[in-house]
Design a protein around this motif. Sequence first.
Motif, PDB file in Angstrom:
ATOM      1  N   PRO A  69       0.990  -1.461   0.116  1.00 49.55           N
ATOM      2  CA  PRO A  69      -0.019  -0.201   0.148  1.00 49.55           C
ATOM      3  C   PRO A  69       0.738   1.221  -0.053  1.00 49.55           C
ATOM      4  CG  PRO A  69      -1.154  -1.934   1.749  1.00 49.55           C
ATOM      5  CD  PRO A  69       0.418  -2.046   0.559  1.00 49.55           C
ATOM      6  N   ALA A  70       2.239   1.034   0.469  1.00 48.72           N
ATOM      7  CA  ALA A  70       2.558   2.416   0.311  1.00 48.72           C
ATOM      8  C   ALA A  70       3.743   2.382  -0.965  1.00 48.72           C
ATOM      9  CB  ALA A  70       4.609   2.401   1.741  1.00 48.72           C
ATOM     10  N   GLY A  71       3.278   1.591  -2.017  1.00 46.72           N
ATOM     11  CA  GLY A  71       3.664   1.691  -3.046  1.00 46.72           C
ATOM     12  C   GLY A  71       5.479   1.188  -3.878  1.00 46.72           C
ATOM     13  N   GLU A  72       5.724   0.271  -2.196  1.00 44.78           N
ATOM     14  CA  GLU A  72       6.969  -0.070  -2.022  1.00 44.78           C
ATOM     15  C   GLU A  72       7.582  -1.660  -3.476  1.00 44.78           C
ATOM     16  OE1 GLU A  72       7.179  -1.007   1.698  1.00 44.78           O
ATOM     17  OE2 GLU A  72       9.109   0.629   1.823  1.00 44.78           O
ATOM     18  N   ARG A  73       8.133  -1.766  -4.145  1.00 46.27           N
ATOM     19  CA  ARG A  73       7.831  -2.929  -4.813  1.00 46.27           C
ATOM     20  C   ARG A  73       8.676  -4.623  -4.019  1.00 46.27           C
ATOM     21  NH1 ARG A  73       7.074  -1.491 -10.146  1.00 46.27           N
ATOM     22  NH2 ARG A  73       6.897   0.846 -10.883  1.00 46.27           N
ATOM     23  N   PHE A  74       7.820  -5.416  -4.564  1.00 43.87           N
ATOM     24  CA  PHE A  74       8.360  -6.784  -4.342  1.00 43.87           C
ATOM     25  C   PHE A  74       8.583  -7.562  -5.360  1.00 43.87           C
ATOM     26  CE2 PHE A  74       8.275  -5.543   0.306  1.00 43.87           C
ATOM     27  CZ  PHE A  74       7.903  -4.782   0.630  1.00 43.87           C
ATOM     28  N   GLY A  75       9.277  -8.756  -5.135  1.00 43.38           N
ATOM     29  CA  GLY A  75       9.290  -9.724  -6.173  1.00 43.38           C
ATOM     30  C   GLY A  75       7.949 -10.489  -6.510  1.00 43.38           C
TER      31      GLY A  75
END
Length: 135
Positions: A113-119
Amino acid sequence: VQLQASGGGLVQAGGSLRLSCAASGISLAHRSVGWFRQAPGKEREGVSCIYNDVDSSTYYADSVKGRFTISRDNAKNTVFLQMTNLTPEDAAIYHCAAVPPYYSCSRYGWLNPAGERFGADFASWGQGTQVTVSS
């Protein structure tokens, strides 16, 4: 936690398959769940995701819109991917993934939700099922 993907196989172009992602140890009803695929020599691609909001919102990659449908059966703790009008370009190993609620997916992986990317495989990840499409 275990995700079991199944339903792959060999199909002729234009044919259909339904993939299943069955979970144990977690409730898929309270997760964002997605299907990702990887073909030999190509990057992993996010295909479709279903979210845990009231409407069970969905995401589809442009390449599969109108042909693939994702759905969930909470009683069976399973998410499905109905694939129709398959083409040789759809051939790949398909994996399912389950992540915390309110994550969204894209072609490249997940966003919190904070816009951080994950694989794609940062959380729960299934072993994959092979889809082969003959022309």
